[in-house]
Design an enzyme around this catalytic site. Structure first.
Site, PDB file in Angstrom:
ATOM      1  CD  GLN A  18      -2.967   1.173   2.279  1.00  0.00           C
ATOM      2  OE1 GLN A  18      -3.642   2.157   2.513  1.00  0.00           O
ATOM      3  NE2 GLN A  18      -3.127   0.057   2.941  1.00  0.00           N
ATOM      4  CB  THR A  75      14.753  -7.947 -10.687  1.00  0.00           C
ATOM      5  OG1 THR A  75      14.404  -8.446  -9.391  1.00  0.00           O
ATOM      6  CG2 THR A  75      13.568  -7.210 -11.283  1.00  0.00           C
ATOM      7  CE1 TYR A 140       3.212  -6.258   5.601  1.00  0.00           C
ATOM      8  CE2 TYR A 140       4.280  -7.099   7.577  1.00  0.00           C
ATOM      9  CZ  TYR A 140       4.044  -7.171   6.215  1.00  0.00           C
ATOM     10  OH  TYR A 140       4.652  -8.137   5.466  1.00  0.00           O
ATOM     11  CD  GLU A 141      -2.104   1.902   8.396  1.00  0.00           C
ATOM     12  OE1 GLU A 141      -2.118   2.811   9.241  1.00  0.00           O
ATOM     13  OE2 GLU A 141      -1.878   2.105   7.196  1.00  0.00           O
ATOM     14  CG  ASP A 170       0.421   0.704   4.699  1.00  0.00           C
ATOM     15  OD1 ASP A 170       1.652   0.645   4.590  1.00  0.00           O
ATOM     16  OD2 ASP A 170      -0.261  -0.252   5.091  1.00  0.00           O
ATOM     17  N   GLY A 249      -8.440  20.342  19.882  1.00  0.00           N
ATOM     18  CA  GLY A 249      -7.866  21.531  19.263  1.00  0.00           C
ATOM     19  C   GLY A 249      -8.330  22.824  19.901  1.00  0.00           C
ATOM     20  N   GLY A 250      -8.873  22.742  21.103  1.00  0.00           N
ATOM     21  CA  GLY A 250      -9.356  23.937  21.788  1.00  0.00           C
ATOM     22  C   GLY A 250     -10.823  24.210  21.558  1.00  0.00           C
ATOM     23  CD  GLN A 274     -16.479  27.995  15.514  1.00  0.00           C
ATOM     24  OE1 GLN A 274     -17.619  28.100  15.091  1.00  0.00           O
ATOM     25  NE2 GLN A 274     -15.399  28.104  14.741  1.00  0.00           N
ATOM     26  CD  GLN A 276     -14.566  30.801  17.014  1.00  0.00           C
ATOM     27  OE1 GLN A 276     -14.333  30.336  18.117  1.00  0.00           O
ATOM     28  NE2 GLN A 276     -13.831  30.532  15.946  1.00  0.00           N
TER      29      GLN A 276
END
Length: 418
Positions: A18, A75, A140-141, A170, A249-250, A274, A276
């Site tokens: 991925q 290869t 991995y992930e 990924d 995030g406040g 929010q 404000q």
């Protein structure tokens, strides 16, 4: 616009699963000629992982390898190495996400690559960067999510660390590598020189967790984090805790129940308080008396009462579907969104119209649903095409390198190519 931005850029895609394919696929979307180099024995492992139709390439593969060509070649054979050298000498970009040391063992070290082609941009994805004590680990992930700090800060405080359903280990790493490759191409236009770009999955996950690193420093300085549910009555340890569905995030937020939640596991919205927009939020949910109430009128006063507020909002939501609720709240500019299931995403007409979700024709399968470009351009719309069958373009590629039909037939008889 008749010519795509990356038209003329030749990419040798040595990637699988991925992280790497997500990067090279987008290069293809934007016009690069992406040649996926695969093993002759089955190709990319995702071709047969989690199949929904026996004997056909799995969606795991098709959704990460659109707009590419496929060369199936050994290869490790002398003839295969000769082909690879010719391809690399003509390439602009080579991308790989093999296990640590694999490229060196194949005789394709960075020193060899830049000797063959000083203008080559070499993009490499690894689990950890070269300075890490775990640099030799395969990743991995979910390993990346844990090592990058995401899992320790995800989930609820009374439960274990939790990994995200989003591929932040990924596909996110692939996007970081894409940024590096495009930057290196711009630099090459100025200097004429190629360079190596390395992105580790741990680093890429941490880059998305920067606000948690911010919180760690705040916690060490003041001993608490006021935007987390543990404040003001809970206890904090010396590390950033798991915050459930807190905004972080406040702007406090939470996932709240809507009409039908008893039977629909996704009948929820995310609701944000929010600062404000407090007055309009109060009007939206039918609590205008909260606007000037000293117990609710400021963010600091609300902090200790957040779950009382969310409970009142859930009362307001009880007779509204998530769509009805969001339509109302949108009028009051309340930041919110419905919790959309993958089924709803797949059927969303707006996402179809914008090209964010697209139907693609695939050989043998018919049509399937996949993501389109999340980046929208004013001059062009990336066209998402089907993924290549294993070795579909082998003969075509060898012909462009000067191999005649007899030589190609000989290589196929020796099982160097398929």
């Amino acid at each position: 616009m008749t010519e795509l931005p990356l038209s003329g850029i030749k990419v040798v895609d040595f990637t699988g699963v991925q992280a790497g394919p997500a990067c090279t696929q987008m290069l293809g979307w934007f016009g690069a000629d992406v040649l996926k180099v695969e093993r002759t024995s089955g190709g990319d492992v995702t071709r047969n992982q989690l199949r929904d139709i026996p004997e056909l390439d799995a969606l795991y593969f098709t959704m990460l390898n659109s707009n590419k060509r496929s060369l199936a070649i050994d290869t490790k054979s002398p003839q295969g190495r000769e082909v690879m050298e010719k391809l690399i000498r003509e390439a602009d970009v080579l991308v790989e996400n093999f296990a640590p040391g694999a490229m060196d063992r194949m005789g394709l070290s960075w020193d060899t690559l830049r000797e063959w082609n000083p203008r080559l941009i070499f993009g490499s994805v690894k689990g950890f960067n070269e300075d890490s004590p775990w640099s030799e680990l395969k990743v991995y992930e979910n390993v990346a999510q844990c090592a990058g700090g995401a899992a320790s800060t995800t989930g609820f405080w009374d439960g274990p660390p939790t990994v995200s359903g989003a591929a932040i280990g990924d596909s996110n790493t692939g996007m970081h590598l894409l940024i590096g490759i495009l930057t290196a191409l711009i630099a090459r236009n100025k200097t004429g020189k190629g360079q190596k770009i390395s992105v580790s999955m741990q680093d890429a996950v941490l880059n998305l967790c920067r606000v948690k690193l911010r919180d760690q420093q705040r916690l060490e300085r003041v001993g608490y984090l006021e935007e987390y549910p543990q404040y003001p009555n809970g206890e904090f340890s010396d590390a950033v805790p798991r915050g459930g569905n807190a905004g972080g995030g406040g702007q406090p937020g939470w996932v709240l129940k809507c009409k039908g939640w008893e039977t629909d596991p996704n009948a929820y919205i995310y609701f944000t308080v929010q600062e404000q927009n407090w007055a309009r939020t109060c009007k939206a949910i039918g609590k205008p008396e909260w606007i000037d109430d000293p117990d609710y009128g400021t963010a600091r006063a609300r902090q200790a009462r957040l779950f009382d507020i969310f409970a009142e909002v859930e009362n307001w939501l009880a007779d509204k579907t998530k769509y009805e609720a969001v339509d109302i709240l949108q009028e009051f500019e309340v930041p919110c969104a419905p919790v959309l299931s993958m089924k709803e995403i797949a059927e969303d007409p707006a996402l179809r119209k914008s090209g964010t979700v697209v139907e693609v024709e695939q050989k043998g399968r018919g049509t399937y649903l996949t993501v389109g470009s999340p980046i929208k351009f004013s001059d062009f719309t990336p066209e998402i095409k089907g993924a290549p069958l294993l070795g579909e373009h082998t003969d075509e590629v060898l012909a462009t390198l000067g191999y005649d039909a007899d030589t190609v037939a000989e290589l196929r008889a020796k099982q160097v190519i398929v």
